[in-house]
Design a protein around this motif. Structure first.
Motif, mmCIF file in Angstrom:
data_model
loop_
_atom_site.group_PDB
_atom_site.id
_atom_site.type_symbol
_atom_site.label_atom_id
_atom_site.label_comp_id
_atom_site.label_asym_id
_atom_site.label_seq_id
_atom_site.Cartn_x
_atom_site.Cartn_y
_atom_site.Cartn_z
ATOM 1 N N TRP A 636 0.910 -0.655 -0.198
ATOM 2 C CA TRP A 636 -0.380 -0.130 0.303
ATOM 3 C C TRP A 636 1.076 1.225 0.285
ATOM 4 N N LYS A 637 1.299 2.219 -1.432
ATOM 5 C CA LYS A 637 1.683 2.731 -1.424
ATOM 6 C C LYS A 637 3.127 2.476 -0.766
ATOM 7 N N ASP A 638 3.793 3.382 -0.520
ATOM 8 C CA ASP A 638 4.950 2.889 0.324
ATOM 9 C C ASP A 638 5.244 1.537 1.694
ATOM 10 N N LEU A 639 4.282 1.357 1.539
ATOM 11 C CA LEU A 639 4.160 0.659 2.904
ATOM 12 C C LEU A 639 4.120 -1.656 2.656
ATOM 13 N N ARG A 640 4.611 -1.868 3.103
ATOM 14 C CA ARG A 640 4.567 -3.503 2.646
ATOM 15 C C ARG A 640 4.347 -4.273 4.176
ATOM 16 N N LEU A 641 3.601 -5.047 3.810
ATOM 17 C CA LEU A 641 2.690 -6.032 4.778
ATOM 18 C C LEU A 641 2.994 -7.685 4.698
ATOM 19 N N GLY A 642 4.055 -7.993 5.527
ATOM 20 C CA GLY A 642 3.820 -9.744 4.925
ATOM 21 C C GLY A 642 2.980 -10.931 5.709
ATOM 22 N N LEU A 643 3.203 -12.271 5.418
ATOM 23 C CA LEU A 643 2.986 -12.887 6.680
ATOM 24 C C LEU A 643 3.474 -14.285 5.659
ATOM 25 N N GLY A 644 5.052 -15.083 6.379
ATOM 26 C CA GLY A 644 4.705 -15.912 6.119
ATOM 27 C C GLY A 644 5.092 -16.917 6.953
ATOM 28 N N ALA A 645 5.345 -18.339 6.176
ATOM 29 C CA ALA A 645 6.435 -20.066 6.723
ATOM 30 C C ALA A 645 7.184 -20.430 6.690
ATOM 31 N N ILE A 646 7.589 -20.814 7.160
ATOM 32 C CA ILE A 646 8.961 -21.968 6.305
ATOM 33 C C ILE A 646 9.463 -23.231 7.184
ATOM 34 N N LEU A 647 9.221 -23.800 6.159
ATOM 35 C CA LEU A 647 9.523 -25.589 7.152
ATOM 36 C C LEU A 647 8.036 -25.929 7.586
ATOM 37 N N VAL A 648 7.112 -25.749 6.457
ATOM 38 C CA VAL A 648 5.642 -26.498 7.442
ATOM 39 C C VAL A 648 5.384 -27.606 6.693
ATOM 40 N N GLY A 649 4.792 -28.164 7.720
ATOM 41 C CA GLY A 649 4.957 -29.829 7.677
ATOM 42 C C GLY A 649 6.368 -30.567 7.794
ATOM 43 N N TYR A 650 6.630 -29.941 8.735
ATOM 44 C CA TYR A 650 8.515 -30.237 9.291
ATOM 45 C C TYR A 650 8.970 -30.466 10.771
ATOM 46 N N PRO A 651 8.429 -30.853 11.621
ATOM 47 C CA PRO A 651 8.445 -30.551 12.681
ATOM 48 C C PRO A 651 9.739 -30.208 13.573
ATOM 49 N N GLN A 652 10.735 -31.783 12.860
ATOM 50 C CA GLN A 652 11.710 -30.647 13.231
ATOM 51 C C GLN A 652 12.566 -29.814 12.780
ATOM 52 N N GLY A 653 12.451 -29.498 12.330
ATOM 53 C CA GLY A 653 12.967 -27.924 11.712
ATOM 54 C C GLY A 653 14.306 -28.268 10.260
ATOM 55 N N TYR A 654 15.312 -27.512 10.279
ATOM 56 C CA TYR A 654 15.654 -27.838 9.272
ATOM 57 C C TYR A 654 17.113 -29.703 9.880
ATOM 58 N N GLU A 655 17.476 -29.747 9.066
ATOM 59 C CA GLU A 655 18.152 -30.964 8.925
ATOM 60 C C GLU A 655 19.007 -30.947 8.113
ATOM 61 N N TYR A 656 20.521 -31.446 8.884
ATOM 62 C CA TYR A 656 21.408 -31.737 8.039
ATOM 63 C C TYR A 656 22.291 -32.412 8.193
ATOM 64 N N PRO A 657 22.290 -33.726 7.168
ATOM 65 C CA PRO A 657 22.678 -35.222 7.212
ATOM 66 C C PRO A 657 23.776 -34.887 7.216
ATOM 67 N N LYS A 670 23.544 -36.053 12.209
ATOM 68 C CA LYS A 670 22.783 -35.340 11.615
ATOM 69 C C LYS A 670 22.513 -34.604 12.985
ATOM 70 N N THR A 671 22.509 -32.617 12.157
ATOM 71 C CA THR A 671 22.232 -31.673 13.259
ATOM 72 C C THR A 671 20.868 -31.621 12.862
ATOM 73 N N TRP A 672 19.475 -31.434 14.024
ATOM 74 C CA TRP A 672 18.787 -30.798 14.115
ATOM 75 C C TRP A 672 18.663 -29.287 14.401
ATOM 76 N N ILE A 673 17.983 -28.349 13.917
ATOM 77 C CA ILE A 673 16.885 -26.812 14.725
ATOM 78 C C ILE A 673 15.786 -27.209 14.328
ATOM 79 N N LYS A 674 15.276 -26.912 16.244
ATOM 80 C CA LYS A 674 13.731 -27.861 14.869
ATOM 81 C C LYS A 674 12.936 -26.390 15.903
ATOM 82 N N ASP A 675 13.746 -25.441 16.540
ATOM 83 C CA ASP A 675 12.969 -24.111 16.348
ATOM 84 C C ASP A 675 12.391 -23.334 15.249
ATOM 85 N N ASN A 676 12.917 -24.036 14.114
ATOM 86 C CA ASN A 676 12.441 -23.392 12.507
ATOM 87 C C ASN A 676 11.079 -24.807 11.995
#
Length: 711
Positions: A636-657, A670-676
């Motif tokens: 809206w004019k010079d203002l922008r608002l957004g809503l998003g989600a990452i790793l939807v359907g991945y309750p364990q978050g990032y996985e680094y095997p 394997k390293t897990w970052i569940k917060d994401n």
């Protein structure tokens, strides 16, 4: 391509260094034939993708610009083949696995510059899949250059933020520029903050020793805090006389603090008491730098540019690693004295000076450029604790190059050679080595809407300062990591082809090639007998036999609804053949992904998914981040608002095997970052501006030093 219209306008080239065309007539309105671009004496009307000898030009549409908040958003909508853009993590990556250098008007840009980029100021995006010998960084897969038309001589500013709802995750930035006559004053600031509670590292390991014994151990990870915050400040001044000279001075200050980045584990082994491994690693650094740049047009198609950067890196590093007999809980275990302590701390100081100069001469159909870069540094890292040493490294690097590019009938070419002298010494131990970097690129578009190119080059790779340091870091009673002061630089040779097919309805990109690196630096796992008769497995970098990589990649983008909906698919196969001094391994890696971008009025929807990238070096496979992002924004004019989600359907978050398969050490981890996992976030941005147009030639050189050498 379309119709060529001769114009009477004399347009000064923006990029004499690369022999590129001048300013565009304006931002194109669509993806198809009504796009217009001014190239020196010619106006080209055609598709939004234009092939050049050494790069591909992508012309963003007005719809893309209005649907974007910054340079990351715009690049994601432009969709460069083989490039993955993550606006949430603020990353631009090559799907080939190498580095990507981002430039704005041919000046190396950082995250703050990309965030401050106004999408409606971008005339075109230049995509260089083969950087050539012009760039001294041999690890680059690609160079992406935003060509920007600066609009204001009054002021322009803005701020933006991205904040997760339930996770410690924030990216924020602000900038302001003020122009007066020939001068421009600027300030920018950015913050990246992460605060995770649920990060853990699990591992199953087998150890095999020369006396025939073997041990099997399970490492069960505990959720361990992980936190960092990085602040970046930049003050800039620019003085310019268009088409004559440009002077630019910048003061940069990067302040980083990572108080929690350890991993805590319970070690379980049959016939042995359980151990609690407590690891708390922290590091903080301050990096001020002064950056001076000057460019001058010498007449008769000649130009000269120079850049000098002085940097100081002050680092404080603490590595706390203790083993306790496990007693009911981690907290109870730590009430007793540790059975082993491998802790140490580091106070690091590094001083460096980078100087670069380039001369360019333009002819009618060719451009000749030549130049050099000299880097000198002194690193003094003082280790105390279980490691007690002073790692004093003196390093200098001289790089010289010459490059010729142009057009011969239907064939575009680029040929060049670079010569690099690398020298690093720790006391009387070290190396000095000259390496030559020839390269050749041939490109043709004899088939309508199809571009074919064949490229080959040789690069030099040098060991990092941390690899050269003779410092041992022990992670438990079974494993340790060493440096190696005897490492030598090595060469890498590659050849590959690229085919692109661009139509208003779709774009198709195919890339395949092979790379060969003899004497490459990879790790060896070596058993080392201790004074008590036990063995320690030591990971040590060494110059191995060679590494051969072969790959095939393709991406397809369907412009399903013109200026509204784009759908993209990506697929890749890579084969690794790793040959060490005492081992050989092969590994096949597959990757795929999909993207969708919808631009509808003031609404923009972006969605993507990529599976985990995997690579293999030495005797280990490592995996990166799986990617899943869905974002909806409204402007809206010079203002922008957004809503998003990452790793939807991945309750364990990032996985680094990953896994290691050596003679003496075999491991799956394997390293897990569940917060994401299932992380919801909100974005907010606002821009403001006022004033007349400001015209100034932009910098073409930029250098920086962020390698502290800390292990």
């Amino acid at each position: 391509m379309g119709k060529l219209l001769v114009t009477l306008m004399s347009c000064a080239p923006l990029f004499p260094l690369k022999g590129m065309a001048g300013n565009a007539a304006g931002t194109p309105d669509s993806l198809a034939i009504d796009s217009t671009l001014t190239l020196r004496e010619y106006t080209v009307k055609g598709t939004r993708v234009i092939q050049k000898a050494d790069r591909t030009l992508f012309l963003p549409t007005k719809k893309m610009a209005s649907s974007s908040d910054n340079g990351y958003d715009l690049l994601k909508l432009v969709k460069l083949p083989g490039i993955k853009v993550d606006p949430v993590q603020q990353k631009i990556e090559s799907l080939r696995g190498g580095g990507v250098q981002i430039r704005i008007n041919d000046v190396v840009a950082n995250t703050q510059d990309i965030l401050a980029l106004q999408p409606d100021e971008v005339i075109r995006v230049e995509y260089i899949e083969n950087p050539g010998v012009r760039y001294s960084d041999t690890s680059l897969d690609a160079v992406i250059n935003y060509v920007v038309k600066r609009r204001y001589s009054g002021y322009v500013g803005g701020a933006q933020t991205m904040q997760a709802f339930t996770t410690g995750f924030n990216n924020s930035s602000a900038y302001f520029k003020f122009n007066h006559k020939k001068s421009e004053f600027s300030f920018s600031y950015s913050l990246n903050w992460r605060d995770y509670d649920q990060r853990r590292y699990d591992e199953t390991a087998d150890y095999y020793f020369p006396d025939g014994t073997a041990r099997h151990r399970e490492y069960r990870g505990y959720d361990t805090p992980f936190m960092y915050n990085t602040h970046y400040f930049q003050l800039g001044y620019n003085l310019a006389e268009p088409d004559k000279y440009t002077f630019n001075a910048r003061f940069n200050l990067a302040v980083s603090n990572n108080p929690y980045r350890g991993v805590n584990q319970l070690a379980m082994e049959t016939g042995q008491p359980d151990l609690y491994l407590y690891n708390k690693a922290s590091v903080s650094d301050n990096t001020p730098s002064i950056d001076l740049y000057f460019s001058s047009k010498l007449g008769h198609g000649q130009s000269l540019t120079a850049n000098v950067v002085g940097t100081y890196i002050h680092t404080k590093n603490k590595y706390l690693m203790r083993q306790y007999l496990f007693d009911q809980s981690p907290e109870q275990s730590m009430q007793a004295s540790p059975v082993d302590d491998y802790s140490y701390s580091t106070l690091g100081n590094k001083y460096s000076l980078i100087a670069e100069a380039i001369y360019t001469k333009e002819f009618k159909n060719h451009v000749l450029s030549a130049g050099g870069e000299f880097t000198i540094s002194r690193t003094d890292n003082d280790y105390t604790g279980t490691v007690d040493t002073d790692a004093l490294l003196n390093s200098n690097n001289l790089y010289l190059f010459t490059q010729l590019q142009g057009k011969l009938a239907w064939l575009n070419y680029m040929v060049g050679v670079g010569a690099n002298r690398a020298s690093t010494h720790q006391g009387d131990i070290g190396f000095e080595k000259w390496t030559f970097r020839p390269m050749l690129s041939l490109q043709t578009s004899v088939i309508k809407n199809v571009s074919l190119s064949l490229e080959g080059e040789a690069d030099q790779r040098t060991p990092s300062l941390a690899q050269l340091s003779d410092v041992r870091q022990q992670s438990n009673d079974m494993m340790a990591d060493d440096g190696n002061v005897n490492l030598k630089p090595y060469a890498s040779y590659s050849a590959y082809f690229v085919c692109t097919w661009d139509l208003p309805l779709f774009s198709w990109w195919i890339n395949g090639g092979v790379a060969y690196a003899p004497d490459i630096i990879m790790s060896s796992y070596i058993p080392e007998q201790q004074t008590d008769g036990s063995y320690l497995i030591v990971s040590r970098p060494e110059n191995q036999r060679n590494l051969i990589q072969k790959w095939a990649r393709t991406s397809f983008t369907l412009h399903a609804i013109k200026d509204v909906l784009d759908l993209g698919l990506y697929g890749a196969f890579q084969r690794y053949d790793s040959r060490g001094l005492t081992y050989r391994h092969t590994f096949n890696s597959w990757r795929w992904g999909a993207e969708a971008n919808l631009m509808l009025g003031n609404w923009t929807v972006m969605a993507d998914f990529y599976n985990t990238p995997k690579s293999f070096y030495g005797e280990s496979m490592s995996g990166g981040e799986n990617s899943s992002d869905l974002r909806v924004t409204y402007k809206w004019k010079d203002l922008r608002l957004g809503l998003g989600a990452i790793l939807v359907g991945y309750p364990q978050g990032y996985e680094y095997p990953g896994y290691t398969d050596s003679r003496y050490y075999k491991s799956h981890f394997k390293t897990w970052i569940k917060d994401n996992g299932n992380m919801l976030y909100v974005t907010l941005s606002y821009t403001f501006s006022h004033g007349r147009k400001y015209k100034a030639e932009q910098r073409k050189l930029n250098n920086a030093d962020y390698d502290s050498g800390i292990k």
